[in-house]
Structure formats: structure tokens, C-alpha cells
Scaffold this active site. Structure first.
Site, PDB file in Angstrom:
ATOM      1  N   ASN A   1       0.874  -1.180   0.000  1.00 19.81           N
ATOM      2  CA  ASN A   1       0.000   0.000   0.000  1.00 19.81           C
ATOM      3  C   ASN A   1       0.909   1.227   0.000  1.00 19.81           C
ATOM      4  OD1 ASN A   1      -1.961   1.907   0.279  1.00 19.81           O
ATOM      5  ND2 ASN A   1      -2.968   0.933   2.038  1.00 19.81           N
TER       6      ASN A   1
ATOM      7  N   ASP B   1     -10.161  -0.361  -5.025  1.00 19.13           N
ATOM      8  CA  ASP B   1     -11.169   0.056  -4.048  1.00 19.13           C
ATOM      9  C   ASP B   1     -12.537   0.245  -4.683  1.00 19.13           C
ATOM     10  OD1 ASP B   1     -10.374   0.202  -1.405  1.00 19.13           O
ATOM     11  OD2 ASP B   1      -9.155   1.984  -1.779  1.00 19.13           O
TER      12      ASP B   1
ATOM     13  N   HIS C   1     -16.860   2.955   7.451  1.00 17.64           N
ATOM     14  CA  HIS C   1     -15.391   2.935   7.449  1.00 17.64           C
ATOM     15  C   HIS C   1     -14.955   4.346   7.843  1.00 17.64           C
ATOM     16  CE1 HIS C   1     -11.345   1.712   5.836  1.00 17.64           C
ATOM     17  NE2 HIS C   1     -11.224   3.040   5.896  1.00 17.64           N
ATOM     18  N   LEU C   2     -14.582   4.508   9.114  1.00 18.88           N
ATOM     19  CA  LEU C   2     -14.259   5.843   9.628  1.00 18.88           C
ATOM     20  C   LEU C   2     -12.784   5.901   9.998  1.00 18.88           C
ATOM     21  CD1 LEU C   2     -17.378   6.234  12.019  1.00 18.88           C
ATOM     22  CD2 LEU C   2     -17.189   6.877   9.599  1.00 18.88           C
TER      23      LEU C   2
ATOM     24  N   MET D   1      -8.698  12.675  15.239  1.00 13.92           N
ATOM     25  CA  MET D   1      -9.835  12.553  16.150  1.00 13.92           C
ATOM     26  C   MET D   1      -9.399  12.467  17.612  1.00 13.92           C
ATOM     27  SD  MET D   1     -13.004  12.581  16.563  1.00 13.92           S
ATOM     28  CE  MET D   1     -14.118  12.210  15.227  1.00 13.92           C
TER      29      MET D   1
ATOM     30  N   GLU E   1     -13.153   1.829  14.976  1.00  7.11           N
ATOM     31  CA  GLU E   1     -12.720   0.744  15.859  1.00  7.11           C
ATOM     32  C   GLU E   1     -12.329   1.228  17.247  1.00  7.11           C
ATOM     33  OE1 GLU E   1      -9.581  -1.458  13.797  1.00  7.11           O
ATOM     34  OE2 GLU E   1     -10.770  -1.325  11.959  1.00  7.11           O
TER      35      GLU E   1
ATOM     36  N   GLU F   1      -7.997  -4.734   5.057  1.00  9.51           N
ATOM     37  CA  GLU F   1      -7.930  -4.575   3.605  1.00  9.51           C
ATOM     38  C   GLU F   1      -6.817  -5.430   3.021  1.00  9.51           C
ATOM     39  OE1 GLU F   1      -7.799  -0.451   4.742  1.00  9.51           O
ATOM     40  OE2 GLU F   1      -8.901   0.071   2.933  1.00  9.51           O
TER      41      GLU F   1
HETATM   42  P1  ADP Z   1      -6.335   5.786   7.425  1.00 14.84           P
HETATM   43  O1  ADP Z   1      -7.559   6.160   6.621  1.00 14.84           O
HETATM   44  O2  ADP Z   1      -5.174   6.723   7.226  1.00 14.84           O
HETATM   45  O3  ADP Z   1      -5.965   4.316   7.344  1.00 14.84           O
HETATM   46  P2  ADP Z   1      -6.986   5.158  10.174  1.00 14.84           P
HETATM   47  O4  ADP Z   1      -7.953   4.067   9.875  1.00 14.84           O
HETATM   48  O5  ADP Z   1      -5.673   4.791  10.760  1.00 14.84           O
HETATM   49  O6  ADP Z   1      -6.788   6.090   8.923  1.00 14.84           O
HETATM   50  O7  ADP Z   1      -7.708   6.200  11.175  1.00 14.84           O
HETATM   51  C1  ADP Z   1      -7.081   7.333  11.641  1.00 14.84           C
HETATM   52  C2  ADP Z   1      -8.047   8.066  12.558  1.00 14.84           C
HETATM   53  O8  ADP Z   1      -8.384   7.191  13.654  1.00 14.84           O
HETATM   54  C3  ADP Z   1      -7.457   9.335  13.167  1.00 14.84           C
HETATM   55  O9  ADP Z   1      -8.425  10.376  13.163  1.00 14.84           O
HETATM   56  C4  ADP Z   1      -7.194   8.906  14.613  1.00 14.84           C
HETATM   57  O10 ADP Z   1      -7.290   9.980  15.507  1.00 14.84           O
HETATM   58  C5  ADP Z   1      -8.333   7.943  14.835  1.00 14.84           C
HETATM   59  N1  ADP Z   1      -8.053   7.118  16.017  1.00 14.84           N
HETATM   60  C6  ADP Z   1      -7.114   6.155  16.150  1.00 14.84           C
HETATM   61  N2  ADP Z   1      -7.123   5.681  17.428  1.00 14.84           N
HETATM   62  C7  ADP Z   1      -8.089   6.371  18.091  1.00 14.84           C
HETATM   63  C8  ADP Z   1      -8.590   6.359  19.437  1.00 14.84           C
HETATM   64  N3  ADP Z   1      -8.096   5.533  20.344  1.00 14.84           N
HETATM   65  N4  ADP Z   1      -9.585   7.214  19.746  1.00 14.84           N
HETATM   66  C9  ADP Z   1     -10.088   8.064  18.826  1.00 14.84           C
HETATM   67  N5  ADP Z   1      -9.672   8.123  17.558  1.00 14.84           N
HETATM   68  C10 ADP Z   1      -8.683   7.295  17.194  1.00 14.84           C
END
Ligand code: ADP
EC number: 2.7.2.1
Length: 402
Positions: free
Chosen positions: A9, A151, A209-210, A285, A334, A381
Site C-alpha cells: 500500500n 477500491d 469505514h471511519l 480525532m 474501531e 484490507e
Molecule cells: P487511514 O484512513 O489513514 O488508514 P486510520 O484508519 O488509521 O486512517 O484512522 C485514523 C483516525 O483514527 C485518526 O483520526 C485517529 O485519531 C483515529 N483514532 C485512532 N485511534 C483512536 C482512538 N483511540 N480514539 C479516537 N480516535 C482514534
């Protein structure tokens, strides 16, 4: 010799990878995970084995100009040398856009590369990096088979109405339509729904998917029927730095009244908007959650994020004709119990009955009672790509043998 392949990736200055053992019938099994960061500057590499134990660590000085090409070649030779008995038989790539041409994974050749190059304008932030990795290997190690996994593919059989914009026919025929993204994540989630609850696999489910990038997908019996991302990865939910759904009139205003050129407008909507733009503080976040109790801008950014998820979920519930389950996945989905609680409480009218202890305690199912259920399911993924890569490589070997 044990055949292995790597799943790649590639980002703008990073390259994440996983190495899988391949066997013709069984599920691919991950043996190493790693990443290069700081490519082109001060690059470093970390590799861990499947138990999380450090397998390699290395740093390169900036004057060594260690970029994507060097990283890929290093990865290939590391895999070949690291474990006696391992034979690298191919690479699988995460590619954002497969357009109309690729409804499924494909073995890379010159034609595939040219077709993917033509799709760069549709995913200007990601496609060039995905492609660069493919091109580098194609030029330097042309005998190593590569599989591109998209995707967009998971969404390509959506109902026509879900794919259309109300624009002149000729534009639609040119490919201006909704494609949808995060398909490899949704495909993986769809593949494991039945392990959690059999009725989810056949039911109406929204997957959220957040992550830094975010979207929702409506699954009916595990099949994508609608999603919030559209033509580009800008549409739908606000994201860490992307705006999400926007009245197209805003773009004309940016060009005519604010006198921005198209590149500047694009940069603002891709990299200065979303959580970062609304808060003016951070795109992360975790940071916003820490600040939100005392900082109104951080609170507003989170509130808008949640509000938009809830509005879009309402639209997908209408498209599905009801809902049986809601799945949270990716970084925020998650890990951020507060976001999950806020979304489900706003969707209370649908019948979600959140179980706070489960939500905050790390459980998979986070609702109770007879209504629709909500779940936290980590996405994978890489495994979706690995499954495709394994079967495309297998089919290619069989073709060669026959
Ligand atoms: P990407 O789309 O780059 O793969 P990720 O799936 O790693 O992104 O998600 C990144 C987001 O997840 C960021 O906004 C990060 O702050 C948030 N995040 C990761 N761990 C936590 C947590 N424990 N609490 C709140 N938000 C989190």
C-alpha cells in the site's frame, strides 16, 4: 520452497506492506508486517513478524535519496534473503481507482498500467503513488508478477440509479458517475459478517469505514448497493482533511469570487477541510476528543462529523428499505467509543439500543435488545488484497501450465 507474496500500500512518503505465505487452497497467512516512512527524506523501515516481534529495523540518511523505488527493491531482496526457503512469487497492490475497466483484480501488464494512468485525474491524491510502485517493479523486475486490486471494484455492480449523477448523458458515458471507494475494506467486512451473526450476512447492513478517509456503504446480503463516496474520494462524509459532500456551487464560488485556480481549490477541499478545516486545530480525532470538553471548535468539528454520518446513514437506510445491522470499522470506528455512542444515540429512532458497557469495554456487539444490532469489526484490507492476489497468481500459474 514456500511461496510468499507481498501486499503493498504505497502512499506519498510511506509504503506499508505485509508478506503472506501462499498455498493454493488455504487462506493466505500473514508472516511479516512492516512499513517504510519518510521516503525521499530520512527513510526508515520497521518489520515485525506475525507475533509482533521486531524482524528488521533500518534508517537511511537523507543524502542516500532513499525513495519508493529503493524501498521496493529493498523489500524484494529482504524477503528473498531473510528467510531461507521463502520464494517471492508476486506482489499485490492496493489501487484506489479501477474505473469501469476493472470490475475485479487484474494481473499487471503495459495495458493495465496505461489504463490506470488515465484514471489519475479521478483520484489525484492516491492513484499516482499506487501506480508509481507498480511501475517501479514493472521496469526494474519485469518478471515478478503484480496484481492490482481496486477500491472501486466492490461497488461496480450497484444498481444503476445508485451510480448515476443527474447530468447530461454524454458526461455519464464519459465515465462521470459514482464509483465509490474503500471497497477492499467493505469486501473484507462483508466476508466476515456471518462469523459474527449469520443473519447479518444475508441482511441489510451499513458499514461505516471511519478512518482519516471515511465513507459508509449499504450492504444487502453482503453486496454493495450504495455508498457515500462518489466520483472522487471527496464526496460523502467529512474526513480528516477532506470536505465530504459539497454543493458544486461552492467550487464555482472558489474559482470566480475567491479567484483560486483549480489546483488551489482542489488542495483546500482535499487537504485543508474536514475535521482540520472546521476545527482549525487538528485532523486527528484523538486530539479533537481530548480538546472537545473545553474547546468549542474541536467540539463543532466532531459534531459535524457525527451529524453527517447520521444524515448519510438515514439516506442509506432508505436505499436499503430498512436496516438490520450497523458496523463500525477503521481507526475512528474501531477505537473511538464516543463517536459510536453519538452516532447510535442519534439513530435511536431506528431502534438501536446501545449497551454502554459493551461499547466502552471493547466488545464486538455493542447493542442489546430486539432492534437492529451494532458491531465493531476491525477491517483488514490487506487480507482482502491477499485473497485476490493469491487467486490471480494461482490462475496465472495454471494458465501457464496448461
Ligand atoms: P487511514 O484512513 O489513514 O488508514 P486510520 O484508519 O488509521 O486512517 O484512522 C485514523 C483516525 O483514527 C485518526 O483520526 C485517529 O485519531 C483515529 N483514532 C485512532 N485511534 C483512536 C482512538 N483511540 N480514539 C479516537 N480516535 C482514534
Amino acid at each position: 520452497m514456500m511461496p510468499v507474496f507481498a501486499v503493498i500500500n504505497a502512499g506519498s512518503s510511506s509504503l506499508k506492506f505485509q508478506i503472506f505465505e501462499i498455498s493454493n487452497l488455504a487462506e493466505p497467512r500473514v508472516v511479516y508486517r512492516g512499513f517504510f516512512e519518510g521516503l525521499g527524506e530520512q527513510a526508515h523501515l520497521i518489520v515485525k513478524d506475525h507475533c509482533g516481534l521486531l524482524a528488521a529495523k533500518q534508517t537511511w540518511n537523507p543524502d542516500e535519496r532513499f525513495g519508493h523505488g529503493e524501498a521496493l527493491v529493498h523489500l524484494v531482496s529482504w524477503t528473498r534473503q531473510h528467510r531461507a526457503g521463502y520464494k517471492l512469487v508476486g506482489l499485490g497492490h492496493h489501487v484506489v481507482h479501477g474505473g469501469l475497466e476493472f470490475p475485479g483484480p487484474v494481473l499487471v501488464d503495459d495495458h493495465v498500467i496505461r489504463t490506470l494512468e488515465a484514471l489519475v485525474p479521478l483520484a489525484p491524491l492516491h492513484q499516482p503513488h499506487n501506480l508509481e510502485a507498480i511501475r517501479i517493479i514493472h521496469n526494474r523486475l519485469p518478471d515478478l508478477p503484480q496484481v492490482a486490486c481496486f477500491d472501486t471494484s466492490f461497488h461496480c455492480h450497484q444498481p444503476r440509479l445508485s451510480q448515476l449523477f443527474a447530468i447530461p448523458k454524454e458526461m455519464t458515458e464519459r465515465g462521470v458517475r459514482r464509483y465509490g471507494f474503500h471497497g477492499l475494506s467493505y469486501e473484507y467486512i462483508a466476508s466476515v459478517l456471518g462469523h459474527h451473526d449469520r443473519s447479518l450476512a444475508t441482511g441489510r447492513v451499513i458499514v461505516a469505514h471511519l478512518g482519516n478517509s471515511a465513507s459508509l456503504c449499504a450492504l444487502d446480503g453482503g453486496v454493495s448497493i450504495a455508498t457515500t463516496m462518489g466520483f472522487s474520494a471527496l464526496d460523502g462524509l467529512p474526513m480528516s482533511t477532506r470536505c465530504g459532500a459539497l454543493d458544486p456551487g461552492v467550487v464555482f464560488y472558489m474559482l470566480r469570487e475567491m479567484k483560486l485556480d483549480a489546483d488551489e481549490a482542489e488542495r483546500i477541499l482535499y487537504t485543508k477541510s474536514g475535521l482540520l478545516g472546521v476545527s482549525g486545530i487538528s485532523n486527528d480525532m484523538r486530539t479533537l476528543r481530548e480538546l472537545a470538553p473545553t474547546n468549542a471548535d474541536a467540539r463543532l468539528a466532531i459534531d459535524l462529523f457525527v451529524y453527517r454520518i447520521v444524515r448519510e446513514a438515514g439516506s442509506l437506510i432508505a436505499a436499503l428499505g430498512g436496516i438490520d445491522g450497523f458496523v463500525f470499522t477503521a481507526g475512528i470506528g474501531e477505537n473511538d467509543a464516543a463517536t459510536r455512542a453519538e452516532v447510535l444515540s442519534a439513530l435511536n429512532w431506528v431502534g438501536f439500543n446501545i449497551h454502554e458497557k459493551s461499547n466502552w469495554g471493547g466488545a464486538r456487539r455493542i447493542t442489546r435488545g430486539p432492534g437492529p444490532s451494532a458491531w465493531v469489526i476491525p477491517t483488514n484490507e490487506e487480507l482482502a488484497i491477499a485473497r485476490h492476489t493469491s487467486s490471480v497468481l494461482h490462475a496465472a500459474r495454471q494458465r501457464l501450465a496448461s
